[in-house]
Design a protein around this motif. Structure first.
Motif, PDB file in Angstrom:
ATOM      1  N   ASN A  31     -38.780 -82.486  58.610  1.00 27.59           N
ATOM      2  CA  ASN A  31     -40.172 -82.908  58.708  1.00 27.59           C
ATOM      3  C   ASN A  31     -41.042 -81.688  58.423  1.00 27.59           C
ATOM      4  O   ASN A  31     -40.863 -80.644  59.052  1.00 27.59           O
ATOM      5  CB  ASN A  31     -40.443 -83.456  60.111  1.00 27.59           C
ATOM      6  CG  ASN A  31     -41.766 -84.181  60.213  1.00 27.59           C
ATOM      7  OD1 ASN A  31     -42.793 -83.689  59.748  1.00 27.59           O
ATOM      8  ND2 ASN A  31     -41.749 -85.345  60.836  1.00 27.59           N
ATOM      9  N   PRO A  32     -41.981 -81.762  57.471  1.00 23.05           N
ATOM     10  CA  PRO A  32     -42.743 -80.568  57.101  1.00 23.05           C
ATOM     11  C   PRO A  32     -43.817 -80.183  58.104  1.00 23.05           C
ATOM     12  O   PRO A  32     -44.433 -79.117  57.974  1.00 23.05           O
ATOM     13  CB  PRO A  32     -43.374 -80.963  55.769  1.00 23.05           C
ATOM     14  CG  PRO A  32     -43.561 -82.438  55.869  1.00 23.05           C
ATOM     15  CD  PRO A  32     -42.348 -82.924  56.641  1.00 23.05           C
ATOM     16  N   TYR A  33     -44.053 -81.020  59.106  1.00 28.01           N
ATOM     17  CA  TYR A  33     -45.156 -80.778  60.022  1.00 28.01           C
ATOM     18  C   TYR A  33     -44.670 -80.213  61.352  1.00 28.01           C
ATOM     19  O   TYR A  33     -43.570 -80.540  61.811  1.00 28.01           O
ATOM     20  CB  TYR A  33     -45.936 -82.079  60.249  1.00 28.01           C
ATOM     21  CG  TYR A  33     -46.474 -82.630  58.948  1.00 28.01           C
ATOM     22  CD1 TYR A  33     -47.534 -82.001  58.292  1.00 28.01           C
ATOM     23  CD2 TYR A  33     -45.902 -83.747  58.352  1.00 28.01           C
ATOM     24  CE1 TYR A  33     -48.018 -82.482  57.079  1.00 28.01           C
ATOM     25  CE2 TYR A  33     -46.378 -84.238  57.140  1.00 28.01           C
ATOM     26  CZ  TYR A  33     -47.431 -83.598  56.516  1.00 28.01           C
ATOM     27  OH  TYR A  33     -47.892 -84.064  55.312  1.00 28.01           O
ATOM     28  N   PRO A  34     -45.478 -79.368  62.001  1.00 31.87           N
ATOM     29  CA  PRO A  34     -45.065 -78.756  63.271  1.00 31.87           C
ATOM     30  C   PRO A  34     -45.002 -79.797  64.377  1.00 31.87           C
ATOM     31  O   PRO A  34     -45.522 -80.915  64.234  1.00 31.87           O
ATOM     32  CB  PRO A  34     -46.164 -77.718  63.533  1.00 31.87           C
ATOM     33  CG  PRO A  34     -47.363 -78.256  62.810  1.00 31.87           C
ATOM     34  CD  PRO A  34     -46.834 -78.924  61.577  1.00 31.87           C
ATOM     35  N   PRO A  35     -44.377 -79.450  65.498  1.00 27.84           N
ATOM     36  CA  PRO A  35     -44.281 -80.410  66.599  1.00 27.84           C
ATOM     37  C   PRO A  35     -45.661 -80.869  67.066  1.00 27.84           C
ATOM     38  O   PRO A  35     -46.644 -80.111  67.020  1.00 27.84           O
ATOM     39  CB  PRO A  35     -43.573 -79.611  67.700  1.00 27.84           C
ATOM     40  CG  PRO A  35     -42.858 -78.513  66.987  1.00 27.84           C
ATOM     41  CD  PRO A  35     -43.713 -78.173  65.805  1.00 27.84           C
ATOM     42  N   ALA A 216     -37.601 -87.949  61.349  1.00 34.97           N
ATOM     43  CA  ALA A 216     -38.958 -88.447  61.570  1.00 34.97           C
ATOM     44  C   ALA A 216     -39.608 -87.805  62.799  1.00 34.97           C
ATOM     45  O   ALA A 216     -40.811 -87.504  62.794  1.00 34.97           O
ATOM     46  CB  ALA A 216     -38.943 -89.963  61.717  1.00 34.97           C
ATOM     47  N   TYR A 217     -38.820 -87.578  63.848  1.00 34.25           N
ATOM     48  CA  TYR A 217     -39.381 -87.007  65.073  1.00 34.25           C
ATOM     49  C   TYR A 217     -39.593 -85.500  64.989  1.00 34.25           C
ATOM     50  O   TYR A 217     -40.263 -84.914  65.838  1.00 34.25           O
ATOM     51  CB  TYR A 217     -38.469 -87.331  66.261  1.00 34.25           C
ATOM     52  CG  TYR A 217     -38.382 -88.792  66.617  1.00 34.25           C
ATOM     53  CD1 TYR A 217     -39.388 -89.427  67.342  1.00 34.25           C
ATOM     54  CD2 TYR A 217     -37.284 -89.555  66.228  1.00 34.25           C
ATOM     55  CE1 TYR A 217     -39.309 -90.763  67.680  1.00 34.25           C
ATOM     56  CE2 TYR A 217     -37.185 -90.903  66.552  1.00 34.25           C
ATOM     57  CZ  TYR A 217     -38.204 -91.500  67.270  1.00 34.25           C
ATOM     58  OH  TYR A 217     -38.114 -92.838  67.599  1.00 34.25           O
ATOM     59  N   GLY A 218     -38.998 -84.859  64.012  1.00 31.17           N
ATOM     60  CA  GLY A 218     -39.237 -83.437  63.807  1.00 31.17           C
ATOM     61  C   GLY A 218     -38.605 -82.523  64.839  1.00 31.17           C
ATOM     62  O   GLY A 218     -39.130 -81.445  65.112  1.00 31.17           O
ATOM     63  N   LEU A 219     -37.455 -82.914  65.396  1.00 33.01           N
ATOM     64  CA  LEU A 219     -36.792 -82.077  66.400  1.00 33.01           C
ATOM     65  C   LEU A 219     -35.499 -81.461  65.870  1.00 33.01           C
ATOM     66  O   LEU A 219     -34.557 -81.228  66.623  1.00 33.01           O
ATOM     67  CB  LEU A 219     -36.484 -82.916  67.658  1.00 33.01           C
ATOM     68  CG  LEU A 219     -37.651 -83.610  68.347  1.00 33.01           C
ATOM     69  CD1 LEU A 219     -37.182 -84.271  69.638  1.00 33.01           C
ATOM     70  CD2 LEU A 219     -38.797 -82.654  68.631  1.00 33.01           C
ATOM     71  N   SER A 257     -41.221 -87.431  72.526  1.00 30.20           N
ATOM     72  CA  SER A 257     -41.381 -87.968  71.164  1.00 30.20           C
ATOM     73  C   SER A 257     -41.380 -89.488  71.173  1.00 30.20           C
ATOM     74  O   SER A 257     -42.136 -90.129  70.428  1.00 30.20           O
ATOM     75  CB  SER A 257     -40.270 -87.443  70.258  1.00 30.20           C
ATOM     76  OG  SER A 257     -40.373 -86.041  70.092  1.00 30.20           O
ATOM     77  N   LEU A 258     -40.537 -90.088  72.012  1.00 27.22           N
ATOM     78  CA  LEU A 258     -40.546 -91.542  72.141  1.00 27.22           C
ATOM     79  C   LEU A 258     -41.880 -92.027  72.686  1.00 27.22           C
ATOM     80  O   LEU A 258     -42.385 -93.089  72.279  1.00 27.22           O
ATOM     81  CB  LEU A 258     -39.405 -91.994  73.057  1.00 27.22           C
ATOM     82  CG  LEU A 258     -37.983 -91.823  72.498  1.00 27.22           C
ATOM     83  CD1 LEU A 258     -36.952 -92.066  73.594  1.00 27.22           C
ATOM     84  CD2 LEU A 258     -37.751 -92.768  71.326  1.00 27.22           C
ATOM     85  N   ASP A 259     -42.474 -91.239  73.564  1.00 28.98           N
ATOM     86  CA  ASP A 259     -43.782 -91.603  74.121  1.00 28.98           C
ATOM     87  C   ASP A 259     -44.901 -91.444  73.095  1.00 28.98           C
ATOM     88  O   ASP A 259     -45.987 -91.996  73.275  1.00 28.98           O
ATOM     89  CB  ASP A 259     -44.090 -90.736  75.349  1.00 28.98           C
ATOM     90  CG  ASP A 259     -43.182 -91.055  76.531  1.00 28.98           C
ATOM     91  OD1 ASP A 259     -42.641 -92.180  76.563  1.00 28.98           O
ATOM     92  OD2 ASP A 259     -43.028 -90.192  77.415  1.00 28.98           O
TER      93      ASP A 259
END
Length: 351
Positions: A31-35, A216-219, A257-259
């Motif tokens: 995922n290219p975006y930060p958390p 998708a979640y970026g982890l 992330s689920l939240d």
């Protein structure tokens, strides 16, 4: 000289997507975006306690996943990324003399994990349009087949299996063979005809579903994935899992992330829009592409793979080259994608 398994020494190493200074990295489907800030804040709060072992059962995360997918906690097993859970599935299902089947080309860790477990990998070639050849896979089943991986969307080609195709396939697979639907990239699959792994898990006693928080979640850096599987299978996954494999930080970040799924979906939507733009630009330039429903595109470069990869690197773009086959390019941010499109313009489209 100390004894070492010759089968292990003959294994190819799993290849991580490379990084080059001042280049953009589009080689690992990250995922290219930060958390998200809400997720990062939870991780910061947990950082003061990482001198302690995590909850080995990941009870909080398992409960949250069971609630999210309307399954029983006994049907959920977690691990340090979906690749580790895939390894659990293999070790729990197959050993010496047993066979594990998968499409090829597909996720490159499959054959490595199978051989590490002492089982026999059975790769089945994709169709001419880079899709699972489910008829050929059925034909390849023997009395030694224990496990079949179906990666959809398929890494690295981006193709999917439809609901109808999966139903037809499962109707022909012996009920004692476990079919694992690997949905690492399902968040990027916007085709309504695509298979829904949970639907088949609920209706077939020999189906398990594999998910990850890496994409998708970026982890990706925290390593957490999970399987939803029949209770007996899930129990055995926990038996073969690496103890304490999912850190406290990973468990907390996954729950957070689920939240935050609605906020994360906004990022997924941006990636989907960029995928559409990149594919259109490539086709306008003469590249013949099959539709990809992952967060990447697949360039069939064949014998020109090394040459195209070298040109991309010369222009500061690192993609994932599979020599003799093709190049997988992650969909990044708009700026990253612009750099890739500029770089690929220096190559000739594959015939």
């Amino acid at each position: 000289m100390v004894y070492q398994r010759s089968a292990v020494e003959a294994l190819p190493a799993y290849v991580q997507g490379k990084s080059i200074p001042d280049a953009i990295k589009l080689s690992s489907n990250e995922n290219p975006y930060p958390p998200l800030e809400s997720v990062a804040e939870v991780v910061r709060e947990c950082a003061t306690s990482f001198h302690l072992y995590p909850d080995m059962s990941a009870a909080g995360l398992v409960a949250r996943l069971a609630e999210r997918w309307n399954v029983r906690p006994e049907e959920v097993a977690v691990g340090s990324g979906s690749v580790e859970v895939a390894s659990q599935l293999i070790h729990a299902s197959a050993g010496e003399g047993d066979e594990v089947m998968f499409a090829w080309r597909s996720f490159e860790a499959y054959p490595i994990l199978v051989q590490v477990a002492g089982a026999t990998p059975v790769p089945v070639p994709l169709t001419a349009d880079d899709r699972h050849d489910l008829d050929a896979m059925v034909a390849a089943i023997t009395d030694r087949t224990r496990l079949i991986f179906i990666c959809t969307p398929n890494n690295p080609t981006g193709s999917v299996v439809t609901r109808a195709e999966m139903q037809n396939f499962l109707d022909r697979v012996p009920k004692e063979v476990l079919v694992v639907i690997d949905e690492a990239y399902s968040h990027f699959d916007d085709d309504p005809e695509s298979v829904d792994g949970l639907e088949f898990f609920r209706s077939h006693p020999n189906v398990a579903v594999l998910h990850t928080f890496s994409k998708a979640y970026g982890l990706a850096g925290l390593r957490v994935g999970y399987a939803i599987a029949p209770e007996r299978v899930a129990t055995n996954l926990r038996r073969v899992a690496v103890p304490f494999g999912v850190s406290t930080l990973a468990q907390a970040a996954a729950i957070a992330s689920l939240d935050a799924e609605s906020e994360l979906q906004e990022r997924v939507d941006v990636i989907l829009g960029e995928r559409t733009r990149v594919v259109a630009k490539l086709r306008d330039s003469g590249w013949q592409l099959h539709d990809s429903l992952g967060n990447f595109v697949w360039l069939r470069t064949g014998s020109a793979t090394a040459e195209v990869d070298a040109i991309l690197r010369e222009h500061g773009v690192v993609a994932r080259a599979f020599l003799g086959d093709g190049i997988r390019v992650t969909i990044g941010s708009p700026e990253m994608n612009d750099r890739f499109l500029a770089a690929i313009g220096n190559t000739a489209p594959a015939a």
